[in-house]
Design a protein around this motif. Structure first.
Motif, mmCIF file in Angstrom:
data_model
loop_
_atom_site.group_PDB
_atom_site.id
_atom_site.type_symbol
_atom_site.label_atom_id
_atom_site.label_comp_id
_atom_site.label_asym_id
_atom_site.label_seq_id
_atom_site.Cartn_x
_atom_site.Cartn_y
_atom_site.Cartn_z
ATOM 1 N N GLY A 76 -33.563 -46.434 39.346
ATOM 2 C CA GLY A 76 -34.867 -46.243 38.723
ATOM 3 C C GLY A 76 -34.866 -46.383 37.212
ATOM 4 O O GLY A 76 -35.769 -47.010 36.642
ATOM 5 N N LEU A 77 -33.859 -45.823 36.545
ATOM 6 C CA LEU A 77 -33.854 -45.848 35.081
ATOM 7 C C LEU A 77 -33.695 -47.257 34.505
ATOM 8 O O LEU A 77 -34.395 -47.603 33.547
ATOM 9 N N PRO A 78 -32.808 -48.103 35.036
ATOM 10 C CA PRO A 78 -32.758 -49.482 34.521
ATOM 11 C C PRO A 78 -34.067 -50.244 34.716
ATOM 12 O O PRO A 78 -34.476 -51.020 33.840
ATOM 13 N N VAL A 79 -34.714 -50.020 35.851
ATOM 14 C CA VAL A 79 -35.996 -50.682 36.095
ATOM 15 C C VAL A 79 -37.051 -50.179 35.111
ATOM 16 O O VAL A 79 -37.857 -50.955 34.577
ATOM 17 N N LEU A 80 -37.035 -48.879 34.846
ATOM 18 C CA LEU A 80 -37.966 -48.315 33.872
ATOM 19 C C LEU A 80 -37.744 -48.920 32.485
ATOM 20 O O LEU A 80 -38.703 -49.271 31.780
ATOM 21 N N ALA A 81 -36.470 -49.072 32.106
ATOM 22 C CA ALA A 81 -36.152 -49.675 30.809
ATOM 23 C C ALA A 81 -36.600 -51.131 30.762
ATOM 24 O O ALA A 81 -37.130 -51.604 29.747
ATOM 25 N N LEU A 82 -36.414 -51.857 31.863
ATOM 26 C CA LEU A 82 -36.833 -53.257 31.920
ATOM 27 C C LEU A 82 -38.341 -53.373 31.763
ATOM 28 O O LEU A 82 -38.842 -54.216 30.998
ATOM 29 N N ALA A 83 -39.081 -52.525 32.474
ATOM 30 C CA ALA A 83 -40.544 -52.570 32.389
ATOM 31 C C ALA A 83 -41.024 -52.250 30.977
ATOM 32 O O ALA A 83 -41.949 -52.885 30.460
ATOM 33 N N ALA A 84 -40.384 -51.269 30.341
ATOM 34 C CA ALA A 84 -40.782 -50.906 28.978
ATOM 35 C C ALA A 84 -40.468 -52.025 27.991
ATOM 36 O O ALA A 84 -41.268 -52.335 27.098
ATOM 37 N N ALA A 85 -39.306 -52.658 28.159
ATOM 38 C CA ALA A 85 -38.904 -53.733 27.247
ATOM 39 C C ALA A 85 -39.822 -54.939 27.351
ATOM 40 O O ALA A 85 -40.030 -55.660 26.369
ATOM 41 N N LEU A 86 -40.394 -55.171 28.543
ATOM 42 C CA LEU A 86 -41.246 -56.343 28.766
ATOM 43 C C LEU A 86 -42.729 -56.026 28.621
ATOM 44 O O LEU A 86 -43.570 -56.845 28.997
ATOM 45 N N HIS A 87 -43.030 -54.859 28.094
ATOM 46 C CA HIS A 87 -44.435 -54.431 28.017
ATOM 47 C C HIS A 87 -45.310 -55.439 27.276
ATOM 48 O O HIS A 87 -46.451 -55.689 27.682
ATOM 49 N N GLY A 88 -44.796 -56.035 26.228
ATOM 50 C CA GLY A 88 -45.598 -56.965 25.448
ATOM 51 C C GLY A 88 -45.431 -58.416 25.816
ATOM 52 O O GLY A 88 -45.916 -59.306 25.093
ATOM 53 N N LEU A 89 -44.770 -58.698 26.938
ATOM 54 C CA LEU A 89 -44.532 -60.077 27.383
ATOM 55 C C LEU A 89 -45.096 -60.244 28.798
ATOM 56 O O LEU A 89 -44.354 -60.187 29.788
ATOM 57 N N PRO A 90 -46.386 -60.430 28.937
ATOM 58 C CA PRO A 90 -47.034 -60.397 30.262
ATOM 59 C C PRO A 90 -46.419 -61.328 31.295
ATOM 60 O O PRO A 90 -46.185 -60.915 32.440
ATOM 61 N N LEU A 91 -46.160 -62.578 30.942
ATOM 62 C CA LEU A 91 -45.647 -63.519 31.940
ATOM 63 C C LEU A 91 -44.256 -63.121 32.414
ATOM 64 O O LEU A 91 -43.959 -63.144 33.619
ATOM 65 N N VAL A 92 -43.389 -62.765 31.489
ATOM 66 C CA VAL A 92 -42.033 -62.340 31.867
ATOM 67 C C VAL A 92 -42.092 -61.032 32.649
ATOM 68 O O VAL A 92 -41.360 -60.832 33.625
ATOM 69 N N ARG A 93 -42.965 -60.128 32.196
ATOM 70 C CA ARG A 93 -43.127 -58.845 32.907
ATOM 71 C C ARG A 93 -43.557 -59.068 34.355
ATOM 72 O O ARG A 93 -43.015 -58.437 35.279
ATOM 73 N N ASP A 94 -44.516 -59.963 34.567
ATOM 74 C CA ASP A 94 -44.996 -60.227 35.928
ATOM 75 C C ASP A 94 -43.887 -60.797 36.805
ATOM 76 O O ASP A 94 -43.729 -60.406 37.971
ATOM 77 N N ALA A 95 -43.108 -61.719 36.245
ATOM 78 C CA ALA A 95 -42.000 -62.301 37.012
ATOM 79 C C ALA A 95 -40.965 -61.235 37.355
ATOM 80 O O ALA A 95 -40.437 -61.194 38.481
ATOM 81 N N ALA A 96 -40.681 -60.361 36.394
ATOM 82 C CA ALA A 96 -39.712 -59.287 36.650
ATOM 83 C C ALA A 96 -40.236 -58.324 37.707
ATOM 84 O O ALA A 96 -39.473 -57.848 38.567
ATOM 85 N N PHE A 97 -41.537 -58.029 37.666
ATOM 86 C CA PHE A 97 -42.129 -57.129 38.658
ATOM 87 C C PHE A 97 -41.981 -57.702 40.060
ATOM 88 O O PHE A 97 -41.603 -57.002 41.010
ATOM 89 N N LEU A 98 -42.244 -58.992 40.210
ATOM 90 C CA LEU A 98 -42.106 -59.616 41.530
ATOM 91 C C LEU A 98 -40.655 -59.646 41.981
ATOM 92 O O LEU A 98 -40.367 -59.523 43.184
ATOM 93 N N ALA A 99 -39.717 -59.791 41.040
ATOM 94 C CA ALA A 99 -38.301 -59.737 41.398
ATOM 95 C C ALA A 99 -37.935 -58.343 41.901
ATOM 96 O O ALA A 99 -37.167 -58.195 42.871
ATOM 97 N N VAL A 100 -38.485 -57.308 41.265
ATOM 98 C CA VAL A 100 -38.252 -55.939 41.723
ATOM 99 C C VAL A 100 -38.857 -55.732 43.107
ATOM 100 O O VAL A 100 -38.263 -55.080 43.979
ATOM 101 N N VAL A 101 -40.037 -56.305 43.331
ATOM 102 C CA VAL A 101 -40.680 -56.223 44.652
ATOM 103 C C VAL A 101 -39.783 -56.838 45.721
ATOM 104 O O VAL A 101 -39.532 -56.239 46.778
#
Length: 501
Positions: A76-101
């Protein structure tokens, strides 16, 4: 629906006890975060992490539950850090979210532990969107999650270990398959496709609250196995969300985030989530929705338009899930249902055989575990048949056939349960009539579930009667009758009981 909720069986008051324990665990987590002086978003995340730790961890033994709980921060903590780091990068954040899914859904192939870790990872990414987490807030968020895991573990394994006295029944092994036909693999691709659609459409509806659509699509696929199950689950989620929004408008909005009454209502919602999860998905979603409204009230952003948007995003997520099960590696209801019915009938066979051995004097033969397995399989059959049994199902003939099959299977389970109770009676003893009756039952079961197998011929009757044997024979006779009645709906259609459903 309300009546079914309160008359639903609660053996050992397990749902009641786990619900009360969840309130204690979440409350302790929130109190610890507040005493530590953490900001409100971190306190909320801590409460959510504690709820997830108590809700999702379902390993068959206490030791395995403890290990899974300890592993939650590792994913959980690495995923939380990843989401926070990508907060200002919508396209990369969305791709990372789908990878987590994809990773979280695929992890279900490793059983209860994989499912718990996958859900926790997904929810950490989801919570980062909900709380607008950025890297500067990570220390407080990390501390809150650590306190939450510690508090939930203390309550679950120290203060009130319900599972030590009442171990959770082991879930049945998933339906077999290889490659893309493997259920966990298929569900991972379906879930990811649904979340991708939900993410895209959800952002068109709202570029701030799009994550609710993704969350809806994700949770609809948890513990489903067929197209029909997924559609029914989506419908129930929409119903529960709508009811929760109505109550949110009447209760959460007028409160304006007042701390004391909000805390009381949040405790009620936490209890309701745990108490209603097993018998009613709609009621569970009702409490989840009310809880979300209360949390938005604490954050100071709740208004009627936000609740309306919540409903719109739920519709988007449910629609995306329906599209995914229709287009991506679809499995029809009848395929899954036939497989679960066959497994349930084979479990009836095992229960009968072990009970017969116990009645014949084999003290090592214990039918109780087989009865527990049968109960679990029957629940799977009931869930699989839910789309056909739903009052809104337009397939009247198949609905009637499904109701008939369910009624006869329920009768079979009652007779097997009674037979097992007789077998445990020390007054019961060997009677050749029992052997003959058991063999007749086994023959009927194999004709339904595994017609390629054969059983030996039954010996002739005619031996002294014994007290326990008479009751056992009555159960076996009724079981034979139920199986004979079950044969008609099961053999009605050559392609399966519920072909084309």
């Amino acid at each position: 629906m309300l009546k079914r909720l309160f008359v639903a069986p609660d053996p050992g008051r397990l749902r009641l006890r786990t619900g009360v324990r969840a309130v204690l665990g979440v409350g302790l987590s929130v109190a610890a975060a507040q005493l530590a002086g953490l900001p409100l978003p971190a306190v909320i995340l801590g409460g959510l992490a504690a709820l997830l730790a108590l809700f999702t961890v379902g390993d068959p033994t206490v030791r395995r539950q403890a290990v899974t709980t300890a592993l939650l921060p590792a994913v959980g903590l690495p995923v939380l850090a990843l989401a926070a780091a990508l907060h200002g990068l919508p396209l990369v954040r969305d791709a990372a979210f789908l990878a987590v899914v994809l990773a979280g859904a695929y992890a279900r192939r490793w059983g209860a532990r994989g499912q718990a870790l996958g859900i926790f990872a997904f929810m950490m990414f989801f919570a980062a969107q909900f709380l607008h987490a950025v890297p500067d807030r990570l220390p407080g968020l990390y501390a809150a999650v650590a306190m939450a895991i510690g508090a939930s573990a203390l309550v679950r394994f120290g203060l009130w270990c319900v599972e030590r006295r009442t171990p959770p029944p082991a879930g049945p092994a998933p339906l077999a398959g290889r490659g893309l036909a493997r259920p966990t693999t298929r569900l991972a691709f379906q879930n990811t496709f649904a979340c991708a659609i939900a993410l895209g459409v959800g952002q068109l509806v709202s570029d701030e609250r799009w994550y609710w659509a993704v969350g809806t699509a994700w949770w609809i696929f948890v513990n489903t196995a067929s197209r029909g199950e997924t559609l029914v689950r989506g419908f129930r989620r929409v119903v529960g969300t709508l009811a929760g929004i109505v109550v949110g408008l009447l209760v959460a909005v007028p409160l304006h985030g007042a701390p004391a009454p909000t805390a009381v209502l949040l405790a009620v919602c936490v209890f309701g989530i745990f108490y209603t999860a097993a018998p009613s998905y709609s009621w569970m979603m009702f409490f989840v929705t009310v809880m979300a409204g209360l949390l938005y009230g604490l954050l100071g952003v709740l208004h009627p338009g936000l609740l309306a948007l919540r409903f719109e995003q739920t519709l988007v997520g449910a629609g995306a899930a329906a599209l995914a099960v229709a287009l991506v590696l679809p499995v029809t209801t009848h395929a899954a249902t036939d497989a679960w019915i066959r497994r349930a009938l084979l479990a009836v066979r095992h229960c009968t055989a072990v009970s017969a051995r116990r009645l014949a004097g084999d003290d090592a033969a214990d039918p109780a575990p087989h009865v527990a397995e049968l109960e679990t399989l029957l629940a799977k059959v009931r869930v699989s048949l839910a789309p056909l049994l739903h009052p809104l199902s337009p397939l009247r003939a198949r609905r009637a056939r499904a109701a008939e099959v369910m009624a006869h299977l329920d009768d079979c389970v009652r007779q097997v349960r009674g037979l097992a109770e007789v077998a445990a009676d020390p007054d019961a003893s060997h009677d050749a009539r029992l052997t003959a009756a058991c063999l007749r039952v086994e023959t009927a079961l194999l004709a339904l579930a595994a017609p390629e197998e054969t059983v030996p011929a039954a010996p002739a009757d005619g031996v002294p009667h014994h007290p326990g044997a008479e009751r056992a024979l009555a159960h076996l006779h009724d079981l034979e009758t139920a199986l004979a009645s079950l044969a008609t709906p099961l053999r009605d259609r050559p392609r399966g009981v519920f072909a084309d459903a």
